[in-house]
Design a protein around this motif. Structure first.
Motif, PDB file in Angstrom:
ATOM      1  N   PHE A  56       0.709  -1.336   0.137  1.00 42.24           N
ATOM      2  CA  PHE A  56      -0.067  -0.033   0.121  1.00 42.24           C
ATOM      3  C   PHE A  56       0.989   1.338  -0.170  1.00 42.24           C
ATOM      4  O   PHE A  56       0.591   2.132  -0.572  1.00 42.24           O
ATOM      5  N   GLU A  57       1.856   1.282   0.816  1.00 44.40           N
ATOM      6  CA  GLU A  57       2.820   2.388   0.841  1.00 44.40           C
ATOM      7  C   GLU A  57       3.394   2.480  -0.440  1.00 44.40           C
ATOM      8  O   GLU A  57       3.731   3.784  -0.746  1.00 44.40           O
ATOM      9  N   GLY A  64       2.083   9.795  -5.099  1.00 49.01           N
ATOM     10  CA  GLY A  64       2.637  11.103  -4.754  1.00 49.01           C
ATOM     11  C   GLY A  64       3.932  11.430  -5.600  1.00 49.01           C
ATOM     12  O   GLY A  64       3.925  12.856  -5.938  1.00 49.01           O
ATOM     13  N   LYS A  65       4.855  10.803  -5.944  1.00 48.48           N
ATOM     14  CA  LYS A  65       6.021  11.046  -6.610  1.00 48.48           C
ATOM     15  C   LYS A  65       5.422  11.424  -8.254  1.00 48.48           C
ATOM     16  O   LYS A  65       6.221  12.118  -8.907  1.00 48.48           O
ATOM     17  N   ASN A  66       4.428  10.870  -8.534  1.00 50.10           N
ATOM     18  CA  ASN A  66       4.009  11.178 -10.134  1.00 50.10           C
ATOM     19  C   ASN A  66       3.004  12.244  -9.987  1.00 50.10           C
ATOM     20  O   ASN A  66       2.312  12.411 -11.045  1.00 50.10           O
ATOM     21  N   TYR A 103      -4.054   4.767   7.461  1.00 51.93           N
ATOM     22  CA  TYR A 103      -4.071   6.196   7.942  1.00 51.93           C
ATOM     23  C   TYR A 103      -2.622   6.819   8.036  1.00 51.93           C
ATOM     24  O   TYR A 103      -2.295   7.943   7.468  1.00 51.93           O
ATOM     25  N   PRO A 104      -1.631   6.152   8.810  1.00 49.32           N
ATOM     26  CA  PRO A 104      -0.215   6.750   8.867  1.00 49.32           C
ATOM     27  C   PRO A 104       0.580   6.938   7.457  1.00 49.32           C
ATOM     28  O   PRO A 104       1.151   7.750   7.258  1.00 49.32           O
ATOM     29  N   ILE A 105      -0.031   6.013   6.656  1.00 47.42           N
ATOM     30  CA  ILE A 105       0.675   6.116   5.312  1.00 47.42           C
ATOM     31  C   ILE A 105       0.395   7.153   4.640  1.00 47.42           C
ATOM     32  O   ILE A 105       0.794   7.976   3.861  1.00 47.42           O
ATOM     33  N   LEU A 106      -1.181   7.295   4.673  1.00 48.09           N
ATOM     34  CA  LEU A 106      -1.917   8.419   3.835  1.00 48.09           C
ATOM     35  C   LEU A 106      -1.552   9.764   4.372  1.00 48.09           C
ATOM     36  O   LEU A 106      -1.072  10.580   3.793  1.00 48.09           O
ATOM     37  N   LYS A 107      -1.307   9.811   5.919  1.00 51.09           N
ATOM     38  CA  LYS A 107      -0.916  11.122   6.321  1.00 51.09           C
ATOM     39  C   LYS A 107       0.569  11.585   5.870  1.00 51.09           C
ATOM     40  O   LYS A 107       0.955  12.462   5.932  1.00 51.09           O
ATOM     41  N   LYS A 108       1.318  10.500   5.906  1.00 54.64           N
ATOM     42  CA  LYS A 108       2.961  10.510   5.562  1.00 54.64           C
ATOM     43  C   LYS A 108       3.087  11.265   4.109  1.00 54.64           C
ATOM     44  O   LYS A 108       3.856  11.855   3.687  1.00 54.64           O
ATOM     45  N   HIS A 109       2.103  10.733   3.275  1.00 54.59           N
ATOM     46  CA  HIS A 109       2.354  11.238   1.659  1.00 54.59           C
ATOM     47  C   HIS A 109       1.297  12.206   1.535  1.00 54.59           C
ATOM     48  O   HIS A 109       1.283  12.779   0.308  1.00 54.59           O
TER      49      HIS A 109
END
Length: 257
Positions: A56-57, A64-66, A103-109
């Protein structure tokens, strides 16, 4: 000669398994991705609905990078024009791992999401015939903590196949689940997802009458300007497929024949 035949066979097999040759969809059409659980695999068929956290990450990081911008489903529907590279990340059912892992992955990116809740359910007991591992669902506190980046929609009170229910039952499920989600979040519940993707004209009519502003289905496709907001197509992301499958689906909707 034998090597040419081998290479040809491999090429044909690869092209049948991966639809790299299919025409890509315009990035002026939004991608609405459909997830369920973000969790480690259990070694069973139901793992297709479990996307590993590291996978998922990788997917969210790539978005995000694209340069893809994320919206909740209601934000997407409210746009007068669809910006290029728009994406909406949706989760069906409301698994607790959406909070602990996604949730933490979404927040991070810096990504938003929409989660369709089966409100006030402690477990996904409706899946007990399909998995040996019953999962915990989101608690009220977890839902409130996610409210900064997550829109919460409804997925009925009991994950009922609405096509098999009477219209009275459908109306009851739609109204009560909307109220239940609003009682938890203290916000208007605008979004709905038809359980199992089952719906018909009567169900759509009742969904509109219940006060929802949009609804998603499970049919593959992108979201285009002018599309029916109560039959929003999605791209399903499966835990049993690799990143190349994800890349193909994102660009071409289908990854195989």
């Amino acid at each position: 000669m034998i090597w040419i035949l081998v290479i040809l066979a491999v090429f044909i097999g690869f092209s049948l398994r991966f639809n790299w040759w299919r025409k890509s969809e315009s990035f002026y059409h939004a991608r609405v991705l459909m997830y369920h659980s973000i969790a480690e695999h259990k070694g069973e068929k139901f793992d297709k609905w479990r996307v590993k956290p590291e996978d998922f990450e990788k997917q969210i990081s790539w978005l995000g990078k694209n340069g893809f911008a994320s919206y909740t489903i209601s934000e997407l529907c409210d746009l007068k024009e669809l910006p290029q590279k728009s994406v909406c990340i949706t989760f069906d059912d409301g698994y607790a791992d959406n909070f602990t892992n996604a949730y933490p992955i979404l927040k991070k990116h810096g990504f938003k999401a929409t989660i369709y809740l089966v409100p006030n359910q402690e477990t996904n007991h409706w899946e007990q015939k399909n998995t040996k591992y019953i999962s915990r669902m989101l608690s009220g506190n977890e839902i409130l903590k996610m409210g900064d980046i997550v829109e919460f929609g409804s997925h009925t009170m009991s994950h009922l196949n609405l096509e098999r229910a009477s219209l009275g039952e459908v109306k009851d499920e739609l109204i009560k689940s909307k109220q239940a989600v609003e009682n938890i979040t203290k916000k208007e519940c605008k979004a709905f997802a038809y359980p199992y993707g089952k719906y018909n004209d009567d169900i759509v009519r009742l969904t509109k009458n219940a006060g929802y502003k949009n609804a998603t289905i499970v049919k593959r496709g992108v979201f285009k300007a002018g599309d029916d907001k109560f039959e929003i197509k999605r791209i399903g992301v499966l835990g049993t497929e690799g990143f190349f499958d994800f890349w193909l689906k994102f660009h071409k909707v289908r990854n195989k024949l």
